[in-house]
Design a protein around this motif. Structure first.
Motif, mmCIF file in Angstrom:
data_model
loop_
_atom_site.group_PDB
_atom_site.id
_atom_site.type_symbol
_atom_site.label_atom_id
_atom_site.label_comp_id
_atom_site.label_asym_id
_atom_site.label_seq_id
_atom_site.Cartn_x
_atom_site.Cartn_y
_atom_site.Cartn_z
ATOM 1 N N THR A 26 0.785 -1.130 -0.033
ATOM 2 C CA THR A 26 -0.010 -0.082 -0.080
ATOM 3 C C THR A 26 0.875 1.310 0.040
ATOM 4 O O THR A 26 1.990 1.154 0.061
ATOM 5 C CB THR A 26 -0.711 0.167 1.157
ATOM 6 O OG1 THR A 26 0.165 0.377 2.387
ATOM 7 C CG2 THR A 26 -1.584 -1.395 1.656
ATOM 8 N N THR A 72 0.529 3.789 2.336
ATOM 9 C CA THR A 72 -0.267 4.235 3.513
ATOM 10 C C THR A 72 0.436 5.339 4.181
ATOM 11 O O THR A 72 1.659 5.483 4.462
ATOM 12 C CB THR A 72 -0.275 2.937 4.621
ATOM 13 O OG1 THR A 72 -1.136 2.123 4.080
ATOM 14 C CG2 THR A 72 -0.839 3.564 5.778
ATOM 15 N N ARG A 118 -5.185 3.588 3.607
ATOM 16 C CA ARG A 118 -4.068 2.394 3.159
ATOM 17 C C ARG A 118 -4.710 1.860 1.667
ATOM 18 O O ARG A 118 -5.139 0.665 1.769
ATOM 19 C CB ARG A 118 -4.344 1.313 4.246
ATOM 20 C CG ARG A 118 -4.031 2.168 5.662
ATOM 21 C CD ARG A 118 -3.771 0.887 6.782
ATOM 22 N NE ARG A 118 -3.375 1.707 7.964
ATOM 23 C CZ ARG A 118 -2.668 1.048 9.117
ATOM 24 N NH1 ARG A 118 -2.811 -0.280 9.052
ATOM 25 N NH2 ARG A 118 -2.267 1.961 10.276
#
Lengths: 243, 243
Positions: free
Chosen positions: A21, A23, A37
């Motif tokens: 991800t 994030t 995320r």
């Protein structure tokens, strides 16, 4: 002081570390927080909702304490949690207890345990590593031992809670992240997610745009504390602002 | 294309991941490489030589191959290795086989095994995670899925090999790193280490300055391939230069 951290690794139980991800977790001066995320390359089955997870809460939803050592604990009780909202299977409910330790390198280790099979069953350990970045920059500039977060960086939070919707927007420095749930929907159609970065003064570039009611997110965020900001017929309240 | 990677985590065998250094590994267009690993907060016993490790080599000391998947292998046979030079106990000798995999996040995982107790004894697995950064910037700016390394970034290598000294300097973008051994010394007095960053055109800020013969490192690095650069009575040869 605000913080914005980019996640470097995610490791669950005995699985190898990985990071699929992009994030970013951001927190205002007063402790209002959000973590979005999104998958970098979602698989076919992930494309409908291309997020590993998203959560957020006002400051009362995270209790932080110092420990004996160089660590702090944070007990989260999320106000917004996509896994819970979507009634996903094997999802932790209630408080999550986490331990945060800053490494000599400046990165921050988070360790905790979740109970996806219920509080009465065995928990699952997790480890996440976070890179603090400079909130006042529109690129990912690493904060290190010689570079500190600007204590005067912009810190804004907006909330919305009416009969139909509930949402939270966190703005730290040049980074805005928001989440908006349609109450009583509990499908991906009820989830809205915003990430934007200010490329030039007042000019925001949208990086994440998800949801049928995305137009209810404002496009500008600067306002006095206590003011209202209207977008798409929705009225947000500014609960924190150091502008 | 040059690369410069900041190490995020170091994990040996079953120990938890950690990062006590500010490690940068840099590689030129032609594959000349160096990795300097200074401790951020050396302990008392580490202060005499405040480095976890430093190694380097010209391109013939690292053989890279693609694998079936998204990974590459690199077999290192270091030309310069502080552990070997200092005759440290329990130090791997000879080739190190490593496997490099780029994560969806853009970070790069390195896995390998070393044999500190001799090739005939059991090896020790290690895992390192690397953050690619922008070589053309004097801060640590994360390269990601939308930002790429500048293919035209400066790429220079200088070597020195005379009766008394042997050294290698690698310059990628704004980052210079060098190592210089006094032959036949094999104490910390024979090790010299340089890291510098170009803050403004031609103005280099020294970040690491170690060694009794540090004055043999040049203070400017731009020269034609094949040219000589003299510093502190030492003559370096420019073996690569795209200036």
């Amino acid at each position: 002081m605000v913080s914005i951290n980019k996640r470097l690794t995610f490791q669950v139980a005995t699985n190898p570390a990985d990071e699929r991800t992009l994030t970013l977790s951001s927190t205002t001066n007063k402790g209002h927080f959000i973590s979005l995320r999104p998958f970098v390359r979602p698989t076919e089955s992930e494309k409908d909702f291309p997020y590993e997870w998203a959560f957020a809460g006002t400051s009362s939803h995270a209790k932080s304490s110092a420990t004996d050592g160089d660590s702090i604990t944070i007990d989260f009780n999320f106000q917004f949690d996509t896994n819970v909202y979507l009634n996903k299977e094997n999802t932790h409910r209630g408080e999550v207890h986490t331990l945060w330790t800053t490494w000599e390198s400046g990165c921050v280790e988070e360790r905790g345990k979740v109970f996806p099979f219920g509080a009465e069953n065995e928990g699952v350990d997790f480890f996440e590593l976070w890179q603090p970045i400079d909130a006042t920059r529109d690129e990912f500039v690493i904060l290190g031992n010689e570079s500190e977060q600007d204590p005067n960086a912009r810190s804004i939070a907006l909330t919305l809670n009416n009969g139909e919707f509930e949402g939270l927007i966190v703005v730290v420095g040049k980074w805005a992240q928001g989440i908006l749930f349609k109450k009583n929907d509990h499908t991906t159609k009820g989830v809205n997610i915003l990430r934007a970065v200010e490329k030039q003064k007042g000019q925001w570039q949208t990086l994440l745009k998800y949801g049928a009611d995305f137009d209810k997110f404002p496009v500008k965020f600067e306002a006095e504390e206590g003011a209202s900001v209207v977008a798409g017929n929705a009225t947000w309240e500014v609960i924190e602002s150091n502008v």
